[in-house]
Design an enzyme around this catalytic site. Sequence first.
Site, mmCIF file in Angstrom:
data_model
loop_
_atom_site.group_PDB
_atom_site.id
_atom_site.type_symbol
_atom_site.label_atom_id
_atom_site.label_comp_id
_atom_site.label_asym_id
_atom_site.label_seq_id
_atom_site.Cartn_x
_atom_site.Cartn_y
_atom_site.Cartn_z
ATOM 1 N N THR A 146 0.864 -1.187 0.000
ATOM 2 C CA THR A 146 0.000 0.000 0.000
ATOM 3 C C THR A 146 0.897 1.232 0.000
ATOM 4 O O THR A 146 1.691 1.421 0.928
ATOM 5 C CB THR A 146 -0.879 -0.008 1.266
ATOM 6 O OG1 THR A 146 -1.590 -1.246 1.300
ATOM 7 C CG2 THR A 146 -1.855 1.155 1.273
ATOM 8 N N LYS A 168 -7.066 1.592 -2.686
ATOM 9 C CA LYS A 168 -6.683 0.912 -1.446
ATOM 10 C C LYS A 168 -6.894 1.831 -0.234
ATOM 11 O O LYS A 168 -7.456 1.427 0.782
ATOM 12 C CB LYS A 168 -5.220 0.456 -1.567
ATOM 13 C CG LYS A 168 -4.653 -0.182 -0.327
ATOM 14 C CD LYS A 168 -5.341 -1.487 0.030
ATOM 15 C CE LYS A 168 -4.910 -1.946 1.415
ATOM 16 N NZ LYS A 168 -5.595 -3.145 1.857
ATOM 17 N N CYS A 212 -2.633 -1.896 9.060
ATOM 18 C CA CYS A 212 -3.204 -1.218 7.887
ATOM 19 C C CYS A 212 -4.069 0.000 8.224
ATOM 20 O O CYS A 212 -3.748 1.115 7.814
ATOM 21 C CB CYS A 212 -4.000 -2.209 7.057
ATOM 22 S SG CYS A 212 -2.942 -3.446 6.287
HETATM 23 N N1 NAD Z 1 -0.810 -7.206 6.547
HETATM 24 C C1 NAD Z 1 -1.948 -7.016 5.888
HETATM 25 O O1 NAD Z 1 -3.022 -7.489 6.285
HETATM 26 C C2 NAD Z 1 -1.969 -6.215 4.614
HETATM 27 C C3 NAD Z 1 -3.118 -6.255 3.800
HETATM 28 C C4 NAD Z 1 -3.108 -5.517 2.615
HETATM 29 C C5 NAD Z 1 -2.016 -4.735 2.283
HETATM 30 N N2 NAD Z 1 -0.931 -4.679 3.113
HETATM 31 C C6 NAD Z 1 0.219 -3.870 2.692
HETATM 32 O O2 NAD Z 1 1.194 -4.752 2.147
HETATM 33 C C7 NAD Z 1 2.519 -4.314 2.477
HETATM 34 C C8 NAD Z 1 3.265 -5.410 3.204
HETATM 35 O O3 NAD Z 1 2.604 -5.657 4.428
HETATM 36 P P1 NAD Z 1 2.960 -6.927 5.338
HETATM 37 O O4 NAD Z 1 2.044 -6.885 6.502
HETATM 38 O O5 NAD Z 1 3.027 -8.145 4.494
HETATM 39 O O6 NAD Z 1 4.470 -6.522 5.777
HETATM 40 P P2 NAD Z 1 5.498 -7.351 6.660
HETATM 41 O O7 NAD Z 1 6.232 -6.359 7.460
HETATM 42 O O8 NAD Z 1 4.808 -8.499 7.333
HETATM 43 O O9 NAD Z 1 6.486 -8.002 5.570
HETATM 44 C C9 NAD Z 1 7.380 -7.276 4.787
HETATM 45 C C10 NAD Z 1 8.565 -8.185 4.436
HETATM 46 O O10 NAD Z 1 9.383 -7.544 3.472
HETATM 47 C C11 NAD Z 1 10.736 -7.894 3.725
HETATM 48 N N3 NAD Z 1 11.610 -6.964 3.016
HETATM 49 C C12 NAD Z 1 11.922 -5.682 3.312
HETATM 50 N N4 NAD Z 1 12.754 -5.160 2.401
HETATM 51 C C13 NAD Z 1 12.990 -6.143 1.486
HETATM 52 C C14 NAD Z 1 13.766 -6.221 0.288
HETATM 53 N N5 NAD Z 1 14.478 -5.189 -0.159
HETATM 54 N N6 NAD Z 1 13.770 -7.394 -0.394
HETATM 55 C C15 NAD Z 1 13.084 -8.450 0.041
HETATM 56 N N7 NAD Z 1 12.322 -8.418 1.159
HETATM 57 C C16 NAD Z 1 12.273 -7.296 1.875
HETATM 58 C C17 NAD Z 1 10.805 -7.846 5.234
HETATM 59 O O11 NAD Z 1 11.931 -8.527 5.742
HETATM 60 C C18 NAD Z 1 9.476 -8.500 5.622
HETATM 61 O O12 NAD Z 1 9.609 -9.891 5.751
HETATM 62 C C19 NAD Z 1 2.342 -3.018 3.268
HETATM 63 O O13 NAD Z 1 2.401 -1.937 2.382
HETATM 64 C C20 NAD Z 1 0.935 -3.159 3.832
HETATM 65 O O14 NAD Z 1 0.337 -1.924 4.073
HETATM 66 C C21 NAD Z 1 -0.876 -5.412 4.264
#
Ligand code: NAD
Length: 448
Positions: free
Chosen positions: A127, A213, A269
């Site tokens: 997002t 979003k 979120c």
């Molecule tokens: N968690 C939810 O329910 C949800 C739902 C919809 C959208 N989102 C959006 O999706 C995105 C991710 O959310 P999340 O909860 O999965 O995050 P998270 O923090 O659980 O996971 C992010 C991952 O990315 C990895 N990472 C960071 N930099 C990296 C790189 N350069 N190369 C490879 N890996 C790397 C981190 O180590 C981590 O494991 C955010 O923007 C969030 O707003 C989240």
Amino acid sequence: MKLTMVGTGYVGLVTGVCFANTGNTVTCLDVDPRKIEMLKKGRCPIYEPGLEELMERNIKAGRLKFTLDKREAYVDADSVFICVGTPSDERGHTDLSYILAAADEIADAFKARPPGLRAPVVVVKSTVPVGTTIAVRDRIRARLGPSVKFHVADNPEFLKEGDAINDFNKPDRVVCGVEDAETAQFFRDLYDPFVRNGHPIFIMDILSSEMVKYASNNFLATKISFINEMANLCEAYGADIAKVREGMCSDARIGHQFLYPGLGYGGSCFPKDTLACIMMGDKGGVEATLSKAVHAVNQKQRDRFFDKIQAHFKSAGGLSGKALAFWGLSFKPRTDDIREAPALTLIRKAVGFGASVKAFDPVAGENASKELGPAAAVVADMYEAAKGADALVVCTDWDEFKSPDWDRLGKALKGRVIFDGRNLYRPQQMRELGFTYHSVGRAMTRPA
Ligand SMILES: NC(=O)c1ccc[n+]([C@@H]2O[C@H](COP(=O)([O-])OP(=O)(O)OC[C@H]3O[C@@H](n4cnc5c(N)ncnc54)[C@H](O)[C@@H]3O)[C@@H](O)[C@H]2O)c1
């Protein structure tokens, strides 16, 4: 198709596993060696119902693998999905450093792309503030140079933690922001197995897709703050929010979803996406007045609930030296995610006022324990948490809390007092069971 997920968090892992399950070859990349090591052993680093089983099946089928190696992950992928975190500070400024680092790494790996492959699609699934995907495109282009062609797209994710597999496999809609017809077709092909239920794939421009979003999450957050404001009015005037909710929500135009009073929203979120709208409004010269109010109501909701706890103990010398039991640490049930969880705010406040805390959560205990440190004892049994406590505070509506063994609970607690932040119990029932009972938007009840 050969797909790469950048980040194996809640979004990247679920997306990767579900795409592998429909026959794609998926590589999941992360920078966290601990996560990749676990994943390579077939163990899931997050709690998400059904994910580990699906993961195992696709690893065995040879369609899903995990790596720390960026070059291997990117160099010949048909598409790369950026699923890294986009946290925000308390004013709503989004930290894009993970997104931009991923963009640079993708550009560097693409420099070694074998000739003859079709132009890859770099998809932003995280997002991101409106305009970010275009900035990612320009950054990759500037670093990579003109020799390698690629497309960019935005494809926001709407999954709910706790029901993520189902949401991903049967989405209400898929939203894709694209710049050309080729990328639109890529998404139609990729998501075809997921929309056999007839639900739509909306293809639009990238800026609108990014905004969809924020608009969706902000609207859901608004519903939660709205019902909490109504609950607070009910408390002030002696009305019962449960009855008000029934009367109001049976109107088909209103509906029941996301209209549950409680401790307000948490998680990774809603808080950050509401704040991001506030920040986008400030930067764009369009004050996001409603988003500001939604956020303020949400923050106050936790304080109001804590005030009830404090008020209850006022005549007994305050919270200092009191023992509190907490049930529920995750921000909602069926997840181990504790980001912005109301329970943690309440525990920190209670400890700050001198209370001791014993807490239980069915799956988030380990995460919460790391976060809280020695401030609270996280125990492995819900009745153990209640043992000797002056009151029980319920923060998350896990199923196991809905119908506890009242006799056992009553014997474990020192004080028969319950603060129910999720309205799990009926006031009349609590009265008959001999508990002093505080909930949200309903009058406090004392033992019969
Ligand atoms: N968690 C939810 O329910 C949800 C739902 C919809 C959208 N989102 C959006 O999706 C995105 C991710 O959310 P999340 O909860 O999965 O995050 P998270 O923090 O659980 O996971 C992010 C991952 O990315 C990895 N990472 C960071 N930099 C990296 C790189 N350069 N190369 C490879 N890996 C790397 C981190 O180590 C981590 O494991 C955010 O923007 C969030 O707003 C989240």
